[in-house]
Design a protein around this motif. Sequence first.
Motif, PDB file in Angstrom:
ATOM      1  N   LEU A 149      -4.940   5.183 -12.559  1.00  0.00           N
ATOM      2  CA  LEU A 149      -4.422   4.156 -13.469  1.00  0.00           C
ATOM      3  C   LEU A 149      -3.462   3.229 -12.724  1.00  0.00           C
ATOM      4  O   LEU A 149      -3.495   2.003 -12.898  1.00  0.00           O
ATOM      5  N   ALA A 150      -2.646   3.792 -11.880  1.00  0.00           N
ATOM      6  CA  ALA A 150      -1.727   2.954 -11.100  1.00  0.00           C
ATOM      7  C   ALA A 150      -2.508   1.976 -10.225  1.00  0.00           C
ATOM      8  O   ALA A 150      -2.148   0.797 -10.128  1.00  0.00           O
ATOM      9  N   MET A 151      -3.572   2.451  -9.622  1.00  0.00           N
ATOM     10  CA  MET A 151      -4.399   1.567  -8.793  1.00  0.00           C
ATOM     11  C   MET A 151      -4.965   0.414  -9.624  1.00  0.00           C
ATOM     12  O   MET A 151      -4.959  -0.737  -9.200  1.00  0.00           O
ATOM     13  N   ARG A 152      -5.426   0.749 -10.821  1.00  0.00           N
ATOM     14  CA  ARG A 152      -5.965  -0.296 -11.689  1.00  0.00           C
ATOM     15  C   ARG A 152      -4.875  -1.301 -12.050  1.00  0.00           C
ATOM     16  O   ARG A 152      -5.096  -2.520 -12.034  1.00  0.00           O
ATOM     17  N   ARG A 153      -3.707  -0.807 -12.369  1.00  0.00           N
ATOM     18  CA  ARG A 153      -2.630  -1.700 -12.803  1.00  0.00           C
ATOM     19  C   ARG A 153      -2.162  -2.607 -11.674  1.00  0.00           C
ATOM     20  O   ARG A 153      -1.827  -3.765 -11.875  1.00  0.00           O
ATOM     21  N   ASP A 194      -1.978  12.876  -4.657  1.00  0.00           N
ATOM     22  CA  ASP A 194      -2.198  12.694  -3.231  1.00  0.00           C
ATOM     23  C   ASP A 194      -3.672  12.515  -2.913  1.00  0.00           C
ATOM     24  O   ASP A 194      -4.036  11.710  -2.058  1.00  0.00           O
ATOM     25  N   SER A 195      -4.515  13.269  -3.601  1.00  0.00           N
ATOM     26  CA  SER A 195      -5.936  13.186  -3.261  1.00  0.00           C
ATOM     27  C   SER A 195      -6.493  11.800  -3.564  1.00  0.00           C
ATOM     28  O   SER A 195      -7.302  11.269  -2.814  1.00  0.00           O
ATOM     29  N   PHE A 247       0.839  -1.202   0.000  1.00  0.00           N
ATOM     30  CA  PHE A 247       0.000   0.000   0.000  1.00  0.00           C
ATOM     31  C   PHE A 247       0.873   1.250   0.000  1.00  0.00           C
ATOM     32  O   PHE A 247       0.640   2.192   0.750  1.00  0.00           O
ATOM     33  N   THR A 248       1.832   1.183  -0.849  1.00  0.00           N
ATOM     34  CA  THR A 248       2.876   2.194  -0.914  1.00  0.00           C
ATOM     35  C   THR A 248       3.230   2.405  -2.384  1.00  0.00           C
ATOM     36  O   THR A 248       3.224   1.466  -3.167  1.00  0.00           O
ATOM     37  N   LEU A 249       3.493   3.653  -2.748  1.00  0.00           N
ATOM     38  CA  LEU A 249       3.779   3.966  -4.138  1.00  0.00           C
ATOM     39  C   LEU A 249       4.991   4.894  -4.208  1.00  0.00           C
ATOM     40  O   LEU A 249       5.245   5.648  -3.285  1.00  0.00           O
ATOM     41  N   GLY A 250       5.722   4.830  -5.305  1.00  0.00           N
ATOM     42  CA  GLY A 250       6.823   5.775  -5.507  1.00  0.00           C
ATOM     43  C   GLY A 250       6.444   6.789  -6.573  1.00  0.00           C
ATOM     44  O   GLY A 250       5.896   6.417  -7.603  1.00  0.00           O
ATOM     45  N   GLU A 297      -7.544   5.933  -1.341  1.00  0.00           N
ATOM     46  CA  GLU A 297      -7.296   4.500  -1.531  1.00  0.00           C
ATOM     47  C   GLU A 297      -6.447   3.908  -0.412  1.00  0.00           C
ATOM     48  O   GLU A 297      -5.991   2.765  -0.517  1.00  0.00           O
ATOM     49  N   ASN A 298      -6.178   4.725   0.606  1.00  0.00           N
ATOM     50  CA  ASN A 298      -5.346   4.252   1.705  1.00  0.00           C
ATOM     51  C   ASN A 298      -3.922   3.933   1.289  1.00  0.00           C
ATOM     52  O   ASN A 298      -3.277   3.093   1.920  1.00  0.00           O
ATOM     53  N   TYR A 299      -3.495   4.585   0.263  1.00  0.00           N
ATOM     54  CA  TYR A 299      -2.111   4.452  -0.146  1.00  0.00           C
ATOM     55  C   TYR A 299      -1.327   5.645   0.363  1.00  0.00           C
ATOM     56  O   TYR A 299      -1.886   6.697   0.678  1.00  0.00           O
TER      57      TYR A 299
END
Lengths: 367, 367
Positions: free
Chosen positions: A319-323, A99-100, A77-80, A105-107
């Motif tokens: 899109l990142a969430m979908r991927r 950020d929003s 649950f972490t993104l760069g 998404e709790n990321y």
Amino acid sequence: MAESSEPPSSPRESARQSVTLQDIAAHAGVSRSTVSLVLRESPLVADSTRTRVQASIKALGYVYNRGAAALRASHTFTLGVVVYDIANPFFGAMVAGIDSVLHRENYVSFLANSEDSPGRQQRFLERMREQRVDGLLLCPAEGTDPALLTQLMDWNMPCVQVLRHIGTPPFDYAGTDFELGVRQAVDHLVALGHRRIVFLGGEAEHSATRARHQGYHDAMHAQGLGEVLGIVRGPVTRRAGFEGIQTLMQETPRPTAVICHNDLMALGAMLGLQRLGLIPGEDCAIIGTDDIEEAALSLPPLTSVATHPFSIGEEAARLAMRRIANPGGAREQVILTPRLQVRHSCDPIPAHGEALYRRYPHATLDA
Amino acid sequence: MAESSEPPSSPRESARQSVTLQDIAAHAGVSRSTVSLVLRESPLVADSTRTRVQASIKALGYVYNRGAAALRASHTFTLGVVVYDIANPFFGAMVAGIDSVLHRENYVSFLANSEDSPGRQQRFLERMREQRVDGLLLCPAEGTDPALLTQLMDWNMPCVQVLRHIGTPPFDYAGTDFELGVRQAVDHLVALGHRRIVFLGGEAEHSATRARHQGYHDAMHAQGLGEVLGIVRGPVTRRAGFEGIQTLMQETPRPTAVICHNDLMALGAMLGLQRLGLIPGEDCAIIGTDDIEEAALSLPPLTSVATHPFSIGEEAARLAMRRIANPGGAREQVILTPRLQVRHSCDPIPAHGEALYRRYPHATLDA
DNA sequence: TCTCATATTTGGATCAATCCAAAACGAGGC
DNA sequence: GCCTCGTTTTGGATTGATCCAAATATGAGA
């Protein structure tokens, strides 16, 4: 060494080490596994159990340990996020959009500013791999080797490119239709009667520049102005705008309109005109790209191709969430449609008396 | 489910699970512990061993697992950063400063945009605790309960406040001397002959506002102008500047100079004057605070109290590094000295003919 | 009351590192 | 040859969660 004998100031019960799943389980009279399921909001646990466990969690002041969880689970649950110039307000707005979405998404996201250095970018990406982030949002630094994409695939690391892209499709990407944007600008200027239209900025080292140049080229040809003037390549800073336009204005015949790679350049260019005692709009029409907040505040207010950075950030994050949810899915390209925000930097001002701008011949970038 | 049978496209040897310390140890003919020491650059291991291990690391394509390390180690080399408006270029520059220091220190940072919502801020901070970050850089959201500081102490979480602060000293803080900044502005205006000087903006809900108001109050009294005019409280956005100054200009007698809480307000205020057909500098002097890049580009170029956001970011990050290295050390307050950047928004322009600004009576924030 | 399916719960193995006390090694000194 | 001391290396315990297959509880229908 730096370890004092006691946690300095907590009269609470953080006295001992720290509360673990095991402690909660004991307190609530269930197993570790059940507590874990409650934490992850699994529908498997019975309501009564869930309530009891949640009470214990609160009572003991439990703190979830993401590091431990990450060790076993497949997600962190972490993104760069990599941008190349966070001080540019365009990216500020974009990061706010990212950020929003992530917040919902709790990321949570790591942010790095590559300063357009591929080396620095690479170091950060490797670190992100060590952190086991679920994915990346990447505005690739200028000069990034396209092999980076292959590398990321080897790493099995989902990556959404933003604004610029390297490599060849298919890849995930979120951005705006730069070609269309420039075309809108050209068409607007032509409708106002301009023919000597220059495009200012860009080194053609990355997609976002190439697309703009292509758009300019196509639009000019479509208007039958193909070879009238051309593109002036170069950096895309305020200073480049300030200096670039002064060079342009010394050519004969002069251009009557300039489309700038971004608003920063355009604002610099307007200042450059003033430095020459010329009036933006009257002596030379200026159009920027991005429509950052400042564009509305310049004098005259800047006409700009709005590229909606906040929305781009949102779309990229989504899109990142979908991927991440579906790593094998078909790659997507989300291209937003820019809109020409017409203000007054192309208005031929009815001349009456001394131009006000000439009052500021001392205008420079530094003072 | 989302697990394809094979890692799609890696002919390399990421075929198996992943390379661990154990694998390296076997390959190099040493123990797990030794490899761990090499990774952490311990001076304990012999040079020959180190070289051999490093070769194995490279050969096997090992990737350090920070999550696993964090589970046992006391540091995560990770920081949480909270700002309240990342779209504000001031914070963009500050974040760039933070990033530049962290990069050198091998730290990586989570960034959140609180949007000045204490609730959202709290959620992020809890998440940071779960992530076991080594420390926090916090620009507290307006309305943050001062008890937050106690909470962070209970959590044993180092926290450097930036720009604003809540609670009572001692605490770690990095910022600028807002009082001095306003004093510089007031003194400059008085030297130019102004007496009717208003301070525009701020709700006095946090330290950075209080300090400015205090600075204004003291400086005005020191100049013997104590009760001439005063402070107009309110939000600190462009729009607030735009609207606020229009209200001010309708009072009689009018102020002759306005000091704004930040540059965004000041730029808005200049636009507001233009909307009224007035000329910044001539009809009313304007001074901003922050000296963001845009300040040099407005017309007239904005005189502003430079607060050096990049440097503040650097100092804050360095302080956080010190605190993490020495959690029990004495709290520090790093206060940078602002500098008045004089440009032309206070110049009484020699009037000759129609004011150029009046050519843009249609100036608004949106168009 | 018994069966069977469904809904919950569980324990042991596992993830990949660090910590720490103790062991092994190697070079001098007696 | 033995002892000592400083330098390197090591194995076992530990960190705190998740995964998974298996065990147990529950309820409906026969």
